[in-house]
Design a protein around this motif. Structure first.
Motif, PDB file in Angstrom:
ATOM      1  N   ARG A  21       0.577  -1.139   0.082  1.00 32.63           N
ATOM      2  CA  ARG A  21       0.000   0.066   0.083  1.00 32.63           C
ATOM      3  C   ARG A  21       0.945   1.328   0.027  1.00 32.63           C
ATOM      4  O   ARG A  21       0.538   2.105  -0.645  1.00 32.63           O
ATOM      5  CB  ARG A  21      -1.087   0.014   1.046  1.00 32.63           C
ATOM      6  N   PRO A  22       2.126   1.340   0.905  1.00 31.76           N
ATOM      7  CA  PRO A  22       2.678   2.656   0.915  1.00 31.76           C
ATOM      8  C   PRO A  22       3.265   2.789  -0.477  1.00 31.76           C
ATOM      9  O   PRO A  22       3.525   4.122  -0.990  1.00 31.76           O
ATOM     10  CB  PRO A  22       3.649   2.480   1.737  1.00 31.76           C
ATOM     11  N   VAL A  23       3.667   1.929  -1.352  1.00 30.07           N
ATOM     12  CA  VAL A  23       4.048   1.958  -2.764  1.00 30.07           C
ATOM     13  C   VAL A  23       3.031   2.507  -3.539  1.00 30.07           C
ATOM     14  O   VAL A  23       3.186   3.538  -4.327  1.00 30.07           O
ATOM     15  CB  VAL A  23       4.775   0.625  -3.069  1.00 30.07           C
ATOM     16  N   GLN A  24       1.847   1.914  -3.452  1.00 32.01           N
ATOM     17  CA  GLN A  24       0.842   2.357  -4.281  1.00 32.01           C
ATOM     18  C   GLN A  24       0.502   3.984  -4.103  1.00 32.01           C
ATOM     19  O   GLN A  24      -0.105   4.552  -5.075  1.00 32.01           O
ATOM     20  CB  GLN A  24      -0.523   1.453  -4.213  1.00 32.01           C
ATOM     21  N   HIS A  25       0.454   4.135  -2.647  1.00 35.53           N
ATOM     22  CA  HIS A  25       0.231   5.365  -2.517  1.00 35.53           C
ATOM     23  C   HIS A  25       0.956   6.549  -2.533  1.00 35.53           C
ATOM     24  O   HIS A  25       0.728   7.784  -2.375  1.00 35.53           O
ATOM     25  CB  HIS A  25      -0.163   5.755  -0.944  1.00 35.53           C
ATOM     26  N   ALA A  26       2.374   6.218  -2.727  1.00 32.10           N
ATOM     27  CA  ALA A  26       3.615   7.069  -2.750  1.00 32.10           C
ATOM     28  C   ALA A  26       2.930   8.138  -4.007  1.00 32.10           C
ATOM     29  O   ALA A  26       2.757   7.897  -5.105  1.00 32.10           O
ATOM     30  CB  ALA A  26       4.795   6.190  -3.420  1.00 32.10           C
ATOM     31  N   PHE A  27       3.348   9.254  -3.501  1.00 32.57           N
ATOM     32  CA  PHE A  27       3.195  10.694  -4.273  1.00 32.57           C
ATOM     33  C   PHE A  27       1.772  10.705  -4.903  1.00 32.57           C
ATOM     34  O   PHE A  27       1.647  11.560  -5.729  1.00 32.57           O
ATOM     35  CB  PHE A  27       4.067  10.502  -5.749  1.00 32.57           C
ATOM     36  N   ARG A  28       0.712  10.047  -4.181  1.00 27.27           N
ATOM     37  CA  ARG A  28      -0.608  10.114  -4.857  1.00 27.27           C
ATOM     38  C   ARG A  28      -1.304  11.165  -3.797  1.00 27.27           C
ATOM     39  O   ARG A  28      -1.159  11.148  -2.750  1.00 27.27           O
ATOM     40  CB  ARG A  28      -1.202   8.880  -4.726  1.00 27.27           C
TER      41      ARG A  28
ATOM     42  N   SER B 127      -0.229  16.523   2.637  1.00 29.43           N
ATOM     43  CA  SER B 127       1.085  15.796   2.268  1.00 29.43           C
ATOM     44  C   SER B 127       2.099  16.802   2.066  1.00 29.43           C
ATOM     45  O   SER B 127       1.886  17.796   1.657  1.00 29.43           O
ATOM     46  CB  SER B 127       0.762  15.117   0.957  1.00 29.43           C
ATOM     47  N   HIS B 128       3.189  16.215   2.110  1.00 32.19           N
ATOM     48  CA  HIS B 128       4.603  17.121   1.705  1.00 32.19           C
ATOM     49  C   HIS B 128       4.959  16.973   0.274  1.00 32.19           C
ATOM     50  O   HIS B 128       5.719  17.830  -0.345  1.00 32.19           O
ATOM     51  CB  HIS B 128       5.710  16.700   2.636  1.00 32.19           C
ATOM     52  N   SER B 129       4.259  15.995  -0.342  1.00 32.44           N
ATOM     53  CA  SER B 129       4.701  15.670  -2.104  1.00 32.44           C
ATOM     54  C   SER B 129       4.203  17.040  -2.714  1.00 32.44           C
ATOM     55  O   SER B 129       2.828  17.352  -2.547  1.00 32.44           O
ATOM     56  CB  SER B 129       4.182  14.466  -2.463  1.00 32.44           C
ATOM     57  N   TYR B 130       4.969  17.346  -3.484  1.00 30.57           N
ATOM     58  CA  TYR B 130       4.295  18.625  -4.140  1.00 30.57           C
ATOM     59  C   TYR B 130       3.333  18.199  -5.280  1.00 30.57           C
ATOM     60  O   TYR B 130       2.603  18.991  -5.994  1.00 30.57           O
ATOM     61  CB  TYR B 130       5.627  19.277  -5.150  1.00 30.57           C
ATOM     62  N   ARG B 131       3.321  16.865  -5.535  1.00 31.42           N
ATOM     63  CA  ARG B 131       2.262  16.487  -6.561  1.00 31.42           C
ATOM     64  C   ARG B 131       0.861  16.351  -5.837  1.00 31.42           C
ATOM     65  O   ARG B 131      -0.206  16.591  -6.171  1.00 31.42           O
ATOM     66  CB  ARG B 131       2.396  15.057  -6.595  1.00 31.42           C
ATOM     67  N   ALA B 132       0.917  16.666  -4.428  1.00 28.84           N
ATOM     68  CA  ALA B 132      -0.496  16.980  -3.546  1.00 28.84           C
ATOM     69  C   ALA B 132      -0.512  18.434  -3.258  1.00 28.84           C
ATOM     70  O   ALA B 132      -1.625  19.136  -3.662  1.00 28.84           O
ATOM     71  CB  ALA B 132      -0.424  16.351  -2.498  1.00 28.84           C
ATOM     72  N   VAL B 133       0.753  19.075  -3.090  1.00 25.64           N
ATOM     73  CA  VAL B 133       0.837  20.576  -2.593  1.00 25.64           C
ATOM     74  C   VAL B 133       0.294  21.407  -3.759  1.00 25.64           C
ATOM     75  O   VAL B 133      -0.466  22.152  -3.567  1.00 25.64           O
ATOM     76  CB  VAL B 133       2.209  20.800  -2.070  1.00 25.64           C
ATOM     77  N   VAL B 134       0.840  21.209  -5.015  1.00 18.04           N
ATOM     78  CA  VAL B 134       0.703  22.020  -5.953  1.00 18.04           C
ATOM     79  C   VAL B 134      -0.989  22.207  -6.390  1.00 18.04           C
ATOM     80  O   VAL B 134      -1.561  23.161  -6.227  1.00 18.04           O
ATOM     81  CB  VAL B 134       1.420  21.900  -7.265  1.00 18.04           C
TER      82      VAL B 134
END
Lengths: 258, 353
Positions: B7-14, B293-300
């Protein structure tokens, strides 16, 4: 295979690396040793293309065409990796797929599957959701290795991979790299501080002295009292414990007098 | 079991669906509140019915009088859209600058970029500076040139040292002070009425008497947000630092140029229609990081949505707090943003930055 020819690096007017020539064969472990400031990290940086240099670094055979190795050929594990706040272990390892992605392409299910396999293989799957900032030294090192593996590059460049670890962790991490090298046929170029550990794992050692190659060959040829004493500017002795070389400073005569 | 571990892999950067739903919901609520509150109160149900009625192929009686319909479609809706677009623009620009400069405190206002854009706009509005280029009008063009000079100035003064958050911010302070001084000087040279007009715009103003500014701003914001969203993956790689990014085959300079140009374009467009609105680009991405999330793919993308909701609500406050007069929006965002900035600084001291 990586072939390095007459590599030189200037920092300002100072020449920090000069005339380094060495080939790294597939599956070989080349240990970089030498005193602080002798150019070990610089050499790794130049090979990885991070440091401007003269001379050439090439990969590929005459048959496939020779070229400058890129991020799909070399995976670099820096001495002090950055651990971004809030990034999970799975995300960190997934970044290892970056060299395989086009400019505006996202990770495919294949990339994610590969990362899951790598995590599984290094026994990290349980930690996939943990923030990388919370890992201990040894755990973090395994995660960094996982990212390098996800990169699927045939050559691994390690810069002091165990400098921040205690002895037990050091042995565990290096054994892991050794095991991966045997299974996947990876080449390893590792800058290491401890001469004995370097000799134990490497097929050949490259001894740097003030930016120049002082010696290159099998560990037993490089670890010689006179050569090391000269390069490290100290009276060093090579001992053998259980058949493994250990380098120690010669007993201090003043201490003996006491 | 294996599925659970993957799951963490599937959720990564999503982007999490919950985060998306919450921000979209917040935006919808903010829009309805903004449409119904003001000098003339409109019934929320009527507003929603009137909006649905406007959809092609739907006929619905809104129950609003013709005057109320006119207020809704000619005053409230354009203004709400303008607030939402400006909020989205400043927030994604802030997220973009934070990503490329690897600096959690980067913000169009704090880096002096807004001041640069403001100076350009003052020159265009008050002194007839005409840099119009193709379909781009004089004010946005001058604002973009000013903003580009400011961001280049900040980066040059900091000499590319993006590792320390303080250097870049301090050079931003210097640049902002310089551009503000020039602005003040220029305002002095203007006649009293003209100066007052320009000044009230400078403080941040979302007043609009129609769809003009909305149509002016929309294309820039859409293009800018699209470019930034497409480069969010690269911003995540950059979180590792320039050397590691290059070792992973990513050219940090290329990412920086693309993202800075897009963020600056969006900032300049927003400033040229709404004046200087501080701290939105700082507060919104930070809140998104804290809750999502800290990921820019969520932040933007989430910053764009949350920023739109935030400024639409702030504008409601600006319109109603001292009614019938109006507060400049910039005053309210600074009122909220400055303590938040102080909080982030204080927390950074504890080693969290």
């Amino acid at each position: 295979m990586i072939s390095i020819r007459d590599l030189g690096v200037h920092r300002g007017r100072r020449e920090v690396l000069r005339g380094v020539t060495v080939d790294v064969a597939p599956g070989e472990w080349l240990g970089l040793v030498g005193p602080n400031g002798s150019g070990k990290s610089t050499l790794l940086g130049a090979v990885a293309g991070l440091v401007p240099h003269t001379g050439s670094v090439r990969t590929g055979s005459a048959r496939t065409g020779r070229r400058r190795p890129g991020a799909t050929d070399l995976a670099l594990m820096p001495q002090r990796p950055a651990w971004p706040e809030g990034m999970t272990v799975a995300e960190y390892v997934l970044l290892g797929r970056t060299p395989h992605l086009g400019w505006l392409v996202r990770e495919s299910p294949h990339d994610r599957r590969l990362v899951a396999e790598v995590l599984d293989r290094l026994d990290l799957a349980r930690w996939g959701g943990r923030p990388v900032g919370e890992l201990s030294g040894g755990e973090a090192q395994r995660v960094a290795i996982a990212r390098a593996l996800a990169q699927q590059a045939p050559v691994l460049l390690l810069d002091e991979p165990t400098s921040a670890l205690d002895l037990g962790m050091q042995a565990a991490v290096l054994d892991l790299v050794q095991q991966l090298r045997r299974c996947d046929g990876l080449s390893v170029v590792a800058a290491m501080h401890d001469l004995g550990t370097a000799a134990r794992h490497a097929d050949r050692l490259l001894l740097l002295s003030a930016g120049e190659v002082a010696a290159l060959g099998p560990p037993q040829e490089v670890l010689r009292d006179d050569l090391l004493s000269q390069v490290y500017d100290a009276d060093l002795r090579v001992h053998h414990v259980d058949g493994e070389p250990v380098v120690l400073a010669a007993p201090n005569p003043r201490q003996e007098l006491r | 079991m294996a599925l659970l571990l993957d799951r963490p892999v599937q959720h990564a950067f999503r982007v999490s669906p919950v985060g998306t739903l919450v921000t979209v919901g917040a935006l919808a609520v903010a829009i309805v509140v903004s449409l119904t509150q003001g000098a003339a109160g409109l019934a929320p149900a009527g507003v929603v019915r009137s909006l649905v009625d406007a959809l092609p192929g739907v006929a619905l009686d809104s129950g609003l009088s013709p005057v109320e319909e006119a207020v809704l479609w000619q005053i409230r809706l354009p203004r709400t859209c303008l607030a939402a677009l400006v909020g989205a623009a400043l927030s994604v620009a802030g997220a973009g600058y934070q990503g490329v400069f690897r600096n959690p405190l980067a913000d169009p206002y704090l880096l002096g970029i807004s001041a640069g854009a403001g100076l350009g706009a003052v020159l265009a509005m008050g002194f007839g500076l005409d840099l119009a280029w193709g379909p781009v009008g004089a004010v946005p063009a001058a604002a973009f040139v000013g903003a580009t000079l400011a961001v280049a100035g900040s980066a040059l003064v900091a000499r590319g040292s993006f590792a320390s958050p303080a250097t870049l911010l301090l050079s931003g302070v210097a640049i902002a002070a310089f551009f503000s001084a020039m602005q003040t000087y220029l305002l002095q040279r203007l006649s009293y009425t003209r100066a007052r007009e320009v000044l009230s715009w400078l403080f941040g103003k979302l007043a609009t008497d129609g769809w003009g500014p909305v149509l002016l701003l929309a294309p820039y914001v859409l293009v800018g947000v699209a470019v930034l969203a497409l480069h969010a993956r690269h911003l995540d790689v950059l979180r590792l630092g320039d050397d590691e990014a290059r070792a992973l085959g990513l050219d940090p300079v290329r990412v920086r140029v693309v993202v800075v140009v897009a963020a600056t374009l969006v900032t300049a467009a927003a400033v040229s229609v709404s004046g200087l609105i501080a701290f939105v680009g700082l507060v919104v991405p930070h809140v998104v990081r804290l809750v999502a999330s800290h990921s820019y793919r969520a932040v933007v993308p989430l910053s764009a949505l949350a920023g739109a909701a935030f400024l639409a609500l702030v504008d409601v406050g600006a319109r109603t707090a001292v009614a019938p007069a109006e507060l400049p929006v910039g005053v309210i965002t600074a009122f909220v943003g400055a303590p938040f900035f102080a909080f982030v600084l204080w927390r950074g001291r504890a080693g969290q930055l």
